[in-house]
Design an enzyme around this catalytic site. Structure first.
Site, PDB file in Angstrom:
ATOM      1  N   GLN A 142       6.685  29.253  56.525  1.00 55.76           N
ATOM      2  CA  GLN A 142       6.370  30.433  55.570  1.00 55.76           C
ATOM      3  C   GLN A 142       5.086  30.138  54.667  1.00 55.76           C
ATOM      4  O   GLN A 142       4.543  31.022  54.047  1.00 55.76           O
ATOM      5  CB  GLN A 142       7.534  30.978  54.824  1.00 55.76           C
ATOM      6  CG  GLN A 142       8.695  31.509  55.646  1.00 55.76           C
ATOM      7  CD  GLN A 142       8.283  32.727  56.390  1.00 55.76           C
ATOM      8  OE1 GLN A 142       7.279  33.355  55.906  1.00 55.76           O
ATOM      9  NE2 GLN A 142       8.893  33.104  57.486  1.00 55.76           N
ATOM     10  N   CYS A 157      18.166  34.385  60.260  1.00 56.59           N
ATOM     11  CA  CYS A 157      18.381  32.976  60.785  1.00 56.59           C
ATOM     12  C   CYS A 157      18.520  32.163  59.784  1.00 56.59           C
ATOM     13  O   CYS A 157      18.356  30.653  59.708  1.00 56.59           O
ATOM     14  CB  CYS A 157      17.098  32.488  61.667  1.00 56.59           C
ATOM     15  SG  CYS A 157      16.811  33.316  63.237  1.00 56.59           S
ATOM     16  N   HIS A 196      16.216  27.463  57.054  1.00 56.11           N
ATOM     17  CA  HIS A 196      16.014  28.430  58.324  1.00 56.11           C
ATOM     18  C   HIS A 196      17.066  27.621  59.444  1.00 56.11           C
ATOM     19  O   HIS A 196      17.099  26.173  59.457  1.00 56.11           O
ATOM     20  CB  HIS A 196      14.719  28.288  58.988  1.00 56.11           C
ATOM     21  CG  HIS A 196      14.431  29.490  59.874  1.00 56.11           C
ATOM     22  ND1 HIS A 196      14.760  28.847  61.442  1.00 56.11           N
ATOM     23  CD2 HIS A 196      14.000  30.674  60.088  1.00 56.11           C
ATOM     24  CE1 HIS A 196      14.361  29.908  62.252  1.00 56.11           C
ATOM     25  NE2 HIS A 196      14.076  30.865  61.437  1.00 56.11           N
ATOM     26  N   LYS A 242       2.746  33.026  62.434  1.00 55.45           N
ATOM     27  CA  LYS A 242       3.014  33.306  61.072  1.00 55.45           C
ATOM     28  C   LYS A 242       1.861  33.207  60.229  1.00 55.45           C
ATOM     29  O   LYS A 242       1.678  33.566  59.181  1.00 55.45           O
ATOM     30  CB  LYS A 242       4.130  32.672  60.504  1.00 55.45           C
ATOM     31  CG  LYS A 242       5.668  32.992  61.209  1.00 55.45           C
ATOM     32  CD  LYS A 242       6.614  32.312  60.252  1.00 55.45           C
ATOM     33  CE  LYS A 242       7.729  32.152  61.211  1.00 55.45           C
ATOM     34  NZ  LYS A 242       8.639  33.408  61.233  1.00 55.45           N
TER      35      LYS A 242
HETATM   36  N1  PMP Z   1      11.233  27.850  59.435  1.00 60.11           N
HETATM   37  C1  PMP Z   1      11.034  28.779  58.550  1.00 60.11           C
HETATM   38  C2  PMP Z   1      11.130  28.870  56.935  1.00 60.11           C
HETATM   39  C3  PMP Z   1      11.033  30.256  59.337  1.00 60.11           C
HETATM   40  O1  PMP Z   1      10.790  31.385  58.587  1.00 60.11           O
HETATM   41  C4  PMP Z   1      10.692  30.249  60.569  1.00 60.11           C
HETATM   42  C5  PMP Z   1      10.553  31.512  61.459  1.00 60.11           C
HETATM   43  N2  PMP Z   1      11.353  32.667  60.922  1.00 60.11           N
HETATM   44  C6  PMP Z   1      10.996  28.960  61.423  1.00 60.11           C
HETATM   45  C7  PMP Z   1      11.120  27.853  60.529  1.00 60.11           C
HETATM   46  C8  PMP Z   1      10.932  29.010  62.924  1.00 60.11           C
HETATM   47  O2  PMP Z   1       9.914  29.234  63.275  1.00 60.11           O
HETATM   48  P1  PMP Z   1       9.334  29.448  64.732  1.00 60.11           P
HETATM   49  O3  PMP Z   1      10.483  30.720  65.349  1.00 60.11           O
HETATM   50  O4  PMP Z   1       7.853  30.070  64.902  1.00 60.11           O
HETATM   51  O5  PMP Z   1       9.568  28.278  65.389  1.00 60.11           O
END
Ligand code: PMP
Length: 425
Positions: A220, A381, A140, A243
């Site tokens: 995740q 992302c 990500h 999440k």
């Molecule tokens: N890592 C992963 C694998 C994610 O899926 C996400 C959120 N989509 C994030 C990091 C970032 O999380 P957050 O936006 O809650 O900080």
């Protein structure tokens, strides 16, 4: 603090049921019971954020109605209650991920802030010109950009372990990329765009053979499988509360105690100090050293309530239910002509990414929304993942503990409808 007396915290339930009563569980989630565009909501976007059970909503509400005060500083009763609630939530997180000590849990805004904290504190202290950091090609952006910023500042280099056609890390390449120059490895446990579950324990062992610390992005994984930082052996792990059925704006960074103690503060301010003069400031002990300013107390309490909720259902049962949904979704979607899965890893979690020939993912998402079905479309992302598979975007259905087989049927019917609409144009 690892065994605080007087704070009763339920353990992760080892006697939790092995299956989920999903229809009953759905009653706990008010947001699921609404019409969207005249149709019953089918929420298949839990990888972006989960809906919240009543117990979490009520915990936050009760905190504001009864206990609201600032933590750690007050002698009055409300402050003591707020402090106890906040620190109890920390212990719940500690037990949920099986950390050895509650001081190893730092409350942050989410996975993103946790990674930035490590990059700015551990990274700034330990990374030097010419050093290398290793990530994978399925990260990500949150687990790419903080390291790029660090590398730019330090004149260090970011290396990327490749992934194969199924969306799995090529372990031989990963191993070869860990050299004497490697100073940190940062890998995702579960990919949000592909659904791949990485063999993190093995990957951590390979890094530790060369004495390289490993950060695991558990954003995740937190909602999907039992987490055990001591079992996998990671040095850092981040999770996002939102999440995991908790409110937004709260998450946790786990770090091994000796690492956290050796790291400089991330932000300066109240709470994180022991004493301040204009000549010299000394810092508080961990975890408070890393929690400058008034923390997000109410949402930490909500996070604790979400962990209670997950424990009561049982992470094994949740994982089994979501695995069943993913298998059924893959079987049902496979029958759709022109559908291509992006990510077909053998070990995978509750995420299914796909493209449909001749229909842009955004159009799929818009048509499904007309049917009350919420999926996510875009690059998730993870632009490098899209580049790797030669697509600008995908459609992504992701499952939570409250999803049903009937909702998969609705998804499939919605996709057929989209195909019909597009073939008429
Ligand atoms: N890592 C992963 C694998 C994610 O899926 C996400 C959120 N989509 C994030 C990091 C970032 O999380 P957050 O936006 O809650 O900080």
């Amino acid at each position: 603090m690892s065994n605080p007396s007087g704070i009763p915290v339920p353990n992760a339930a080892s006697d939790a049921p092995t299956t989920l009563d999903v229809q009953r569980i759905r009653e706990d989630f008010p947001a699921l019971h609404q019409q969207v565009n005249g149709k019953p909501l089918v929420y298949l976007d839990s990888a972006a954020t989960t809906q919240k059970p009543l117990s979490v909503i009520q915990a936050v509400r009760q905190y504001y109605e009864k206990d609201n005060s600032n933590v750690h500083r007050g002698v009055h009763t409300l402050s003591a209650r707020a402090t106890e609630s906040y620190e109890t939530a920390r212990i719940k997180v500690q037990r949920f991920i099986n950390a050895a000590d509650a001081r190893e849990i730092i409350f942050v805004r989410g996975a993103t802030e946790g990674i930035n904290l490590v990059a700015n504190s551990y990274g700034r202290k330990h990374i030097r010109a010419g050093d290398e950091l290793l990530i994978t090609a399925m990260e990500h952006h949150s687990n790419i950009v903080p390291w790029q910023l660090l590398c730019e500042e330090k004149d260090a280099h970011l290396r990327v372990a490749p992934i194969n056609e199924r969306g799995e890390v090529v372990l031989e390449s990963y191993e070869k990329l860990i050299t004497d120059r490697t100073k940190l490895v940062a890998i995702t446990y579960i990919s949000n765009s592909l659904g791949t579950i990485n063999p993190v324990k093995e990957m951590i062992e390979l890094a530790h053979r060369r004495r390289v610390p490993v950060l695991v992005d558990g954003a995740q994984a937190g909602p999907h499988l039992p987490l055990d930082v001591q079992e996998i052996g990671c040095d850092f792990l981040v999770v996002s509360g939102h999440k995991m059925y908790a409110p937004t704006g709260i998450g946790a960074l786990y770090g091994k105690l000796e690492l956290l103690e050796s790291m400089p503060p991330y932000q300066g301010g109240g709470e994180m100090i022991q004493s301040v003069t204009f000549e010299k400031t000394t810092y508080n002990d961990v975890p408070h050293k890393f929690e400058a300013g008034t923390p997000n107390i109410a949402d930490a309490v909500g996070f604790g309530a979400a962990i209670d909720y997950l424990n009561a259902l049982g992470m094994q049962a949740i994982a089994a239910h979501e695995d069943d949904l993913v298998r059924c979704a893959i079987a049902a979607l496979s029958a759709i002509p022109g559908l291509r899965f992006i990510g077909t890893a053998r070990d995978r979690a509750a995420v299914v990414s796909f493209t449909i020939e001749n229909i842009h993912p955004h159009d799929i998402g818009t048509i499904l929304d007309q049917e009350g079905i919420a999926i996510r479309t875009g690059h998730h992302c993870s632009q490098p993942v899209m580049d790797r598979f030669g697509v600008p975007a995908t459609s992504r259905a992701s499952f939570g503990l409250y999803n049903t087989h009937a909702e998969i049927d609705s998804l499939v019917a919605g996709i057929y409808k989209a195909k019909e609409l597009f073939s008429l144009e």
